[in-house]
Write a protein that holds these residues in place. Structure first.
Motif, PDB file in Angstrom:
ATOM      1  N   GLU A   1     155.006  60.738  50.580  1.00 29.43           N
ATOM      2  CA  GLU A   1     154.898  61.600  48.589  1.00 29.43           C
ATOM      3  C   GLU A   1     152.820  61.249  48.953  1.00 29.43           C
ATOM      4  O   GLU A   1     152.687  61.086  47.536  1.00 29.43           O
ATOM      5  CB  GLU A   1     155.560  60.167  48.060  1.00 29.43           C
ATOM      6  CG  GLU A   1     156.811  60.985  47.672  1.00 29.43           C
ATOM      7  CD  GLU A   1     157.700  60.478  46.712  1.00 29.43           C
ATOM      8  OE1 GLU A   1     156.956  61.239  45.252  1.00 29.43           O
ATOM      9  OE2 GLU A   1     158.487  59.926  46.501  1.00 29.43           O
ATOM     10  N   ALA A   2     152.200  61.440  49.749  1.00 29.44           N
ATOM     11  CA  ALA A   2     151.083  60.670  49.296  1.00 29.44           C
ATOM     12  C   ALA A   2     150.192  61.696  48.453  1.00 29.44           C
ATOM     13  O   ALA A   2     149.307  61.541  48.423  1.00 29.44           O
ATOM     14  CB  ALA A   2     150.314  61.564  50.983  1.00 29.44           C
ATOM     15  N   ALA A   3     150.506  63.379  48.359  1.00 21.45           N
ATOM     16  CA  ALA A   3     149.754  64.363  47.197  1.00 21.45           C
ATOM     17  C   ALA A   3     150.415  63.160  45.912  1.00 21.45           C
ATOM     18  O   ALA A   3     149.513  62.976  45.002  1.00 21.45           O
ATOM     19  CB  ALA A   3     150.219  65.294  47.124  1.00 21.45           C
ATOM     20  N   TYR A   4     151.455  62.758  45.577  1.00 16.15           N
ATOM     21  CA  TYR A   4     151.687  62.285  44.231  1.00 16.15           C
ATOM     22  C   TYR A   4     151.594  61.226  44.197  1.00 16.15           C
ATOM     23  O   TYR A   4     151.224  61.553  43.116  1.00 16.15           O
ATOM     24  CB  TYR A   4     153.308  62.241  44.771  1.00 16.15           C
ATOM     25  CG  TYR A   4     154.112  61.640  43.519  1.00 16.15           C
ATOM     26  CD1 TYR A   4     154.484  62.311  41.818  1.00 16.15           C
ATOM     27  CD2 TYR A   4     154.299  60.657  43.305  1.00 16.15           C
ATOM     28  CE1 TYR A   4     154.859  62.050  40.989  1.00 16.15           C
ATOM     29  CE2 TYR A   4     155.124  59.867  42.151  1.00 16.15           C
ATOM     30  CZ  TYR A   4     155.716  60.523  41.496  1.00 16.15           C
ATOM     31  OH  TYR A   4     155.948  59.567  39.753  1.00 16.15           O
ATOM     32  N   SER A   5     151.746  60.206  45.019  1.00 18.48           N
ATOM     33  CA  SER A   5     150.578  59.385  45.424  1.00 18.48           C
ATOM     34  C   SER A   5     149.481  59.571  44.639  1.00 18.48           C
ATOM     35  O   SER A   5     148.341  58.939  43.521  1.00 18.48           O
ATOM     36  CB  SER A   5     150.832  58.065  46.456  1.00 18.48           C
ATOM     37  OG  SER A   5     151.795  58.277  47.047  1.00 18.48           O
ATOM     38  N   ALA A   6     148.299  60.107  45.219  1.00 24.75           N
ATOM     39  CA  ALA A   6     147.283  60.460  45.200  1.00 24.75           C
ATOM     40  C   ALA A   6     146.290  60.885  43.604  1.00 24.75           C
ATOM     41  O   ALA A   6     146.415  60.552  43.280  1.00 24.75           O
ATOM     42  CB  ALA A   6     146.997  61.474  45.900  1.00 24.75           C
ATOM     43  N   ALA A   7     147.512  61.855  43.402  1.00 21.63           N
ATOM     44  CA  ALA A   7     147.795  62.569  41.184  1.00 21.63           C
ATOM     45  C   ALA A   7     148.201  61.179  40.959  1.00 21.63           C
ATOM     46  O   ALA A   7     147.339  60.249  39.858  1.00 21.63           O
ATOM     47  CB  ALA A   7     148.427  63.650  41.149  1.00 21.63           C
ATOM     48  N   LYS A   8     149.123  60.463  40.983  1.00 17.13           N
ATOM     49  CA  LYS A   8     149.228  59.006  40.783  1.00 17.13           C
ATOM     50  C   LYS A   8     148.116  57.574  40.066  1.00 17.13           C
ATOM     51  O   LYS A   8     147.530  56.972  39.139  1.00 17.13           O
ATOM     52  CB  LYS A   8     150.499  58.495  40.619  1.00 17.13           C
ATOM     53  CG  LYS A   8     151.723  59.284  39.953  1.00 17.13           C
ATOM     54  CD  LYS A   8     151.259  59.688  38.559  1.00 17.13           C
ATOM     55  CE  LYS A   8     153.816  60.994  38.192  1.00 17.13           C
ATOM     56  NZ  LYS A   8     152.720  60.568  36.886  1.00 17.13           N
ATOM     57  N   ALA A   9     147.373  57.207  41.239  1.00 23.97           N
ATOM     58  CA  ALA A   9     146.505  56.891  41.072  1.00 23.97           C
ATOM     59  C   ALA A   9     145.472  57.643  40.309  1.00 23.97           C
ATOM     60  O   ALA A   9     145.047  56.347  39.776  1.00 23.97           O
ATOM     61  CB  ALA A   9     145.912  56.321  42.909  1.00 23.97           C
ATOM     62  N   GLY A  10     145.642  58.478  40.384  1.00 26.66           N
ATOM     63  CA  GLY A  10     143.683  59.256  40.052  1.00 26.66           C
ATOM     64  C   GLY A  10     144.656  58.985  38.560  1.00 26.66           C
ATOM     65  O   GLY A  10     143.628  58.520  37.259  1.00 26.66           O
ATOM     66  N   VAL A  11     145.134  59.052  38.000  1.00 25.10           N
ATOM     67  CA  VAL A  11     145.786  58.981  36.499  1.00 25.10           C
ATOM     68  C   VAL A  11     145.614  57.426  36.051  1.00 25.10           C
ATOM     69  O   VAL A  11     145.005  57.637  35.043  1.00 25.10           O
ATOM     70  CB  VAL A  11     147.478  59.049  36.207  1.00 25.10           C
ATOM     71  CG1 VAL A  11     147.760  58.449  34.899  1.00 25.10           C
ATOM     72  CG2 VAL A  11     147.734  60.917  36.790  1.00 25.10           C
ATOM     73  N   ILE A  12     145.663  56.229  36.999  1.00 22.78           N
ATOM     74  CA  ILE A  12     144.997  55.039  36.679  1.00 22.78           C
ATOM     75  C   ILE A  12     143.920  55.043  37.035  1.00 22.78           C
ATOM     76  O   ILE A  12     143.398  54.550  35.703  1.00 22.78           O
ATOM     77  CB  ILE A  12     145.936  54.023  38.061  1.00 22.78           C
ATOM     78  CG1 ILE A  12     147.381  54.088  37.404  1.00 22.78           C
ATOM     79  CG2 ILE A  12     145.847  52.779  37.332  1.00 22.78           C
ATOM     80  CD1 ILE A  12     148.477  53.261  38.946  1.00 22.78           C
ATOM     81  N   GLY A  13     143.269  55.641  37.472  1.00 18.08           N
ATOM     82  CA  GLY A  13     141.455  54.795  37.540  1.00 18.08           C
ATOM     83  C   GLY A  13     141.079  56.071  36.242  1.00 18.08           C
ATOM     84  O   GLY A  13     140.657  54.781  35.157  1.00 18.08           O
ATOM     85  N   LEU A  14     141.251  57.000  35.729  1.00 17.26           N
ATOM     86  CA  LEU A  14     141.506  57.835  34.447  1.00 17.26           C
ATOM     87  C   LEU A  14     141.762  57.050  32.898  1.00 17.26           C
ATOM     88  O   LEU A  14     140.927  56.837  31.830  1.00 17.26           O
ATOM     89  CB  LEU A  14     141.713  59.516  34.663  1.00 17.26           C
ATOM     90  CG  LEU A  14     141.736  60.179  32.948  1.00 17.26           C
ATOM     91  CD1 LEU A  14     139.850  60.830  32.512  1.00 17.26           C
ATOM     92  CD2 LEU A  14     143.086  61.762  32.927  1.00 17.26           C
ATOM     93  N   THR A  15     142.726  56.550  33.572  1.00 18.80           N
ATOM     94  CA  THR A  15     143.232  55.617  32.037  1.00 18.80           C
ATOM     95  C   THR A  15     142.497  54.294  31.949  1.00 18.80           C
ATOM     96  O   THR A  15     141.923  53.765  30.755  1.00 18.80           O
ATOM     97  CB  THR A  15     144.535  54.963  32.438  1.00 18.80           C
ATOM     98  OG1 THR A  15     145.745  56.286  32.636  1.00 18.80           O
ATOM     99  CG2 THR A  15     145.439  54.133  30.984  1.00 18.80           C
TER     100      THR A  15
END
Length: 244
Positions: free
Chosen positions: A150-164
């Protein structure tokens, strides 16, 4: 007292639908966003309306910035203000990264990360002008630690955390809080493809010994929107039963 309003993306089912029911029960006027799940969104809106709650539905492809802008304008036209934005919509993709096509990557990022950016940008000036507001994002425990296949999903969700976390610092001086919830394994349609055995094993791996429910996440979102959470911002709250 003035009724507060909330826009919840991906609210036709799962965590988003639970959040819509929870916020409506707490007295909020609720805008239920959906992309393709029209029948489910309308059924939820009808049920909440029949129960005496103030509800509207809005449709948009969140990967399209113009549709997001129109969606927020529609909510503001109907509710006159927007107090809470909950960026919940998302999708998953499971498999080896080497097997993921460019189109599949862009589709996932469009739903899981680009859409959060577009929604936050669309409400930004409205909330700043009022010097108040709450932005809540929904990431995942895999955005905190990463998951094999789930590398892509993990990357997107990590991006959400950084944006937050970045947006919390940017909007703090305007009195706006920005927080994130990172669910663990939640018993939703998105996870149904894993199958009963895999879900049972994941429940056993969870220290609390069960899968999470959409209501577990919804109640955390409601707390983060409440006056009691007024001094919380830039936080990532793991709603994962102790999995991480």
């Amino acid at each position: 007292m003035e009724q507060k309003t909330v826009l919840i993306t991906g609210a036709a089912r799962g965590i988003g639908a639970a959040a819509a029911r929870t916020f409506a029960a707490a007295g909020y006027a609720v805008a239920i966003h959906y992309h393709t799940s029209e029948s489910e969104a309308l059924a939820l809106a009808d049920a909440l309306t029949a129960a005496g709650h103030t509800v509207m539905t809005v449709q948009a492809d969140l990967s399209d910035p113009e549709q997001v802008r129109q969606m927020v304008d529609n909510v503001l036209d109907n509710f006159c203000q927007l107090d809470i934005l909950i960026c919940n919509a998302g999708r998953s993709w499971t498999g080896l990264l080497c097997d993921m096509s460019d189109r599949e990557w862009r589709t996932l990022m469009g739903a899981d990360l680009d859409g959060v950016f577009y929604c936050c940008r669309a409400v930004y000036r409205h909330m700043v002008s009022r010097k108040t507001g709450r932005i809540l994002t929904v990431s995942s425990m895999w955005g905190r630690s990463g998951a094999s296949c789930e590398a892509a999903y993990s990357a997107a969700k990590a991006g959400v955390i950084g944006l937050t976390q970045a947006l919390a610092k940017e909007l703090g001086p305007s009195g706006i809080t920005v927080n994130c919830v990172a669910p663990g394994v939640i018993d939703t349609q998105m996870n149904a493809h894993l199958g009963p055995q895999a879900l049972h094993e994941l429940a056993e791996e969870t220290p609390l010994g069960r899968l999470g429910t959409p209501e577990d996440v919804a109640s955390t979102l409601l707390f983060l929107a409440s006056p009691e959470a007024a001094f919380l911002t830039g936080q990532v709250i793991g709603v994962d039963g102790g999995f991480l």
